[in-house]
Write an enzyme that holds these catalytic residues in place. Structure first.
Site, PDB file in Angstrom:
ATOM      1  N   LYS A  12      19.180  19.683  16.373  1.00 55.85           N
ATOM      2  CA  LYS A  12      18.134  18.942  17.107  1.00 55.85           C
ATOM      3  C   LYS A  12      18.330  17.449  16.894  1.00 55.85           C
ATOM      4  CE  LYS A  12      15.742  17.477  13.367  1.00 55.85           C
ATOM      5  NZ  LYS A  12      15.750  16.087  12.930  1.00 55.85           N
ATOM      6  N   VAL A  97      25.898  18.274   7.553  1.00 59.92           N
ATOM      7  CA  VAL A  97      24.858  18.505   6.530  1.00 59.92           C
ATOM      8  C   VAL A  97      24.206  17.181   6.120  1.00 59.92           C
ATOM      9  CG1 VAL A  97      24.482  19.362   4.174  1.00 59.92           C
ATOM     10  CG2 VAL A  97      26.048  20.567   5.712  1.00 59.92           C
ATOM     11  N   GLY A 104      19.892  22.764   8.012  1.00 57.71           N
ATOM     12  CA  GLY A 104      19.365  23.751   7.073  1.00 57.71           C
ATOM     13  C   GLY A 104      18.181  24.498   7.685  1.00 57.71           C
ATOM     14  N   ASP A 137      10.306  21.349  10.043  1.00 55.29           N
ATOM     15  CA  ASP A 137      10.877  21.558  11.386  1.00 55.29           C
ATOM     16  C   ASP A 137      11.449  22.973  11.577  1.00 55.29           C
ATOM     17  OD1 ASP A 137      13.009  21.008   9.790  1.00 55.29           O
ATOM     18  OD2 ASP A 137      13.725  19.273  10.914  1.00 55.29           O
TER      19      ASP A 137
HETATM   20  P1  ATP Z   1      16.347  17.381   8.505  1.00 56.98           P
HETATM   21  O1  ATP Z   1      16.895  16.757   9.734  1.00 56.98           O
HETATM   22  O2  ATP Z   1      15.682  18.727   8.728  1.00 56.98           O
HETATM   23  O3  ATP Z   1      15.531  16.455   7.645  1.00 56.98           O
HETATM   24  P2  ATP Z   1      19.020  17.297   7.550  1.00 56.98           P
HETATM   25  O4  ATP Z   1      19.724  17.752   8.782  1.00 56.98           O
HETATM   26  O5  ATP Z   1      19.040  15.819   7.288  1.00 56.98           O
HETATM   27  O6  ATP Z   1      17.542  17.804   7.564  1.00 56.98           O
HETATM   28  P3  ATP Z   1      20.214  19.509   6.152  1.00 56.98           P
HETATM   29  O7  ATP Z   1      21.554  19.585   6.803  1.00 56.98           O
HETATM   30  O8  ATP Z   1      19.202  20.513   6.548  1.00 56.98           O
HETATM   31  O9  ATP Z   1      19.611  18.041   6.305  1.00 56.98           O
HETATM   32  O10 ATP Z   1      20.497  19.575   4.569  1.00 56.98           O
HETATM   33  C1  ATP Z   1      19.599  19.097   3.614  1.00 56.98           C
HETATM   34  C2  ATP Z   1      19.962  19.617   2.225  1.00 56.98           C
HETATM   35  O11 ATP Z   1      19.688  21.024   2.156  1.00 56.98           O
HETATM   36  C3  ATP Z   1      21.415  19.430   1.853  1.00 56.98           C
HETATM   37  O12 ATP Z   1      21.464  18.640   0.700  1.00 56.98           O
HETATM   38  C4  ATP Z   1      21.957  20.831   1.566  1.00 56.98           C
HETATM   39  O13 ATP Z   1      22.705  20.901   0.374  1.00 56.98           O
HETATM   40  C5  ATP Z   1      20.731  21.734   1.461  1.00 56.98           C
HETATM   41  N1  ATP Z   1      20.921  23.014   2.177  1.00 56.98           N
HETATM   42  C6  ATP Z   1      20.530  24.224   1.776  1.00 56.98           C
HETATM   43  N2  ATP Z   1      20.842  25.179   2.665  1.00 56.98           N
HETATM   44  C7  ATP Z   1      21.443  24.560   3.698  1.00 56.98           C
HETATM   45  C8  ATP Z   1      22.002  25.015   4.926  1.00 56.98           C
HETATM   46  N3  ATP Z   1      21.991  26.303   5.281  1.00 56.98           N
HETATM   47  N4  ATP Z   1      22.544  24.094   5.753  1.00 56.98           N
HETATM   48  C9  ATP Z   1      22.530  22.780   5.410  1.00 56.98           C
HETATM   49  N5  ATP Z   1      22.028  22.308   4.260  1.00 56.98           N
HETATM   50  C10 ATP Z   1      21.492  23.175   3.398  1.00 56.98           C
END
Ligand code: ATP
Length: 292
Positions: A12, A97, A104, A137
């Site tokens: 997203k 990530v 996540g 989210d």
């Molecule tokens: P958001 O946009 O929802 O705030 P993000 O996209 O910035 O999140 P994510 O990629 O969801 O961040 O990852 C956040 C943290 O969660 C990372 O530090 C990661 O190690 C941990 N994590 C745990 N499970 C997952 C997963 N399935 N995919 C990605 N990160 C994960």
């Protein structure tokens, strides 16, 4: 052969992200406009295995088993639905990530959906309540379609499905930003003081595919802190405009940026020029997600 179920989950971006308050439990209240994207997307497979919950992914270094958000989702589902888990989840990780793209949360929602499509135990409202325990989210990813979200992200109002596809380029600088960091650096005294956003105008421009007007109406309250802390983002923002973008914004808590282009051709030219100048960026031609 043992049964396997799988699901592709979108990423997203937040076309608008406005912080409207902070609750006593420290969660920020938001108004945000979510747009799901078919690229990049993760694929989650559910295999039936020995007792317990296992999670592995194609990306080295990502937490596994119950430390993965997908594993936590499975654990919550098992206790809420009263089923003994015997599951192995394989995540094909394509969403960068800690990038502001909700990767996540997308995986967690995929796990909840896969399990409930199989066991059919929890009604939709109970599944949404579990999703919210996992992250603000996650409920959006249970039914990923363009939506306004209020509350802490869970009060969803879907937009009409027939909106035109936005010519978007996603630019991911390959470093992580923790959401906690970005929100911590949003000073509460700024709430209500930063410029507002114009939802009606944005929707009008979107319906008319007027990308010049649309690009000017993107908004992210977390941007200030991110541009201050990471000068590369400010440099990229300027360069994207010089190269013809109609609008540029950071998604969620960053650092992924997105550029609204005039059309598909100028998007391709923009991606090419950018990759030549900054070889360590990842660019994605972001297609809308329409499988809802
Ligand atoms: P958001 O946009 O929802 O705030 P993000 O996209 O910035 O999140 P994510 O990629 O969801 O961040 O990852 C956040 C943290 O969660 C990372 O530090 C990661 O190690 C941990 N994590 C745990 N499970 C997952 C997963 N399935 N995919 C990605 N990160 C994960």
């Amino acid at each position: 052969m043992a049964e396997v179920r799988s699901l592709t989950v979108p990423s997203k971006i937040n076309l608008i992200l406005k912080i409207t308050g902070k609750r006593p439990d420290h969660y920020h209240q938001l108004q945000t406009l979510f747009l799901p994207l078919a690229v990049p997307a993760d694929r989650v497979e559910l295999h039936w295995s020995g007792p317990g919950i296992r999670v592995c992914s194609s990306r080295p270094g990502l937490p596994e088993d119950l430390d993965n958000l997908g594993g936590r989702a499975a654990q919550l589902y098992a206790s809420a639905a009263g089923v003994a888990p015997e599951w192995m989840f394989r995540i094909e990780k394509n969403i960068p990530v800690a990038a502001g793209l909700g990767g996540g949360s997308a995986d967690a929602a995929a796990v909840l959906r896969l399990l409930n499509e199989h066991y059919r135990i929890l009604p939709a409202a109970a599944l949404t309540a579990l999703a919210l325990q996992l992250g603000a989210d996650v409920p959006f990813f249970l039914t990923p379609r363009p939506a306004w979200a209020g509350g802490i992200g869970e009060e969803l109002t879907w937009l009409p499905a027939e909106l035109p596809a936005v010519p978007l380029l996603l630019i991911n600088p390959c470093f992580p930003v923790s959401s906690a960091w970005a929100y911590r650096h949003f000073e509460p005294e700024r709430i209500g003081k930063l410029p507002g956003f114009h939802a009606d105008l944005l929707l009008e421009a979107w319906r008319a595919a007027d990308w010049e007007a649309f690009g000017k109406l993107l908004h992210n309250d977390l941007g200030l802190a991110l541009y201050e802390k990471f000068p590369l983002l400010e440099m990229l923002r300027r360069r994207l405009f010089q190269l013809g973008a109609c609008g540029v914004q950071i998604s969620g808590s960053g650092p992924t940026m997105f550029a609204v282009c005039r059309d598909a051709d100028s998007r391709e030219a923009l991606a090419e020029a950018l990759q030549q100048e900054f070889s360590d960026l990842r660019c994605f031609t972001a297609e809308p997600y329409r499988h809802f």
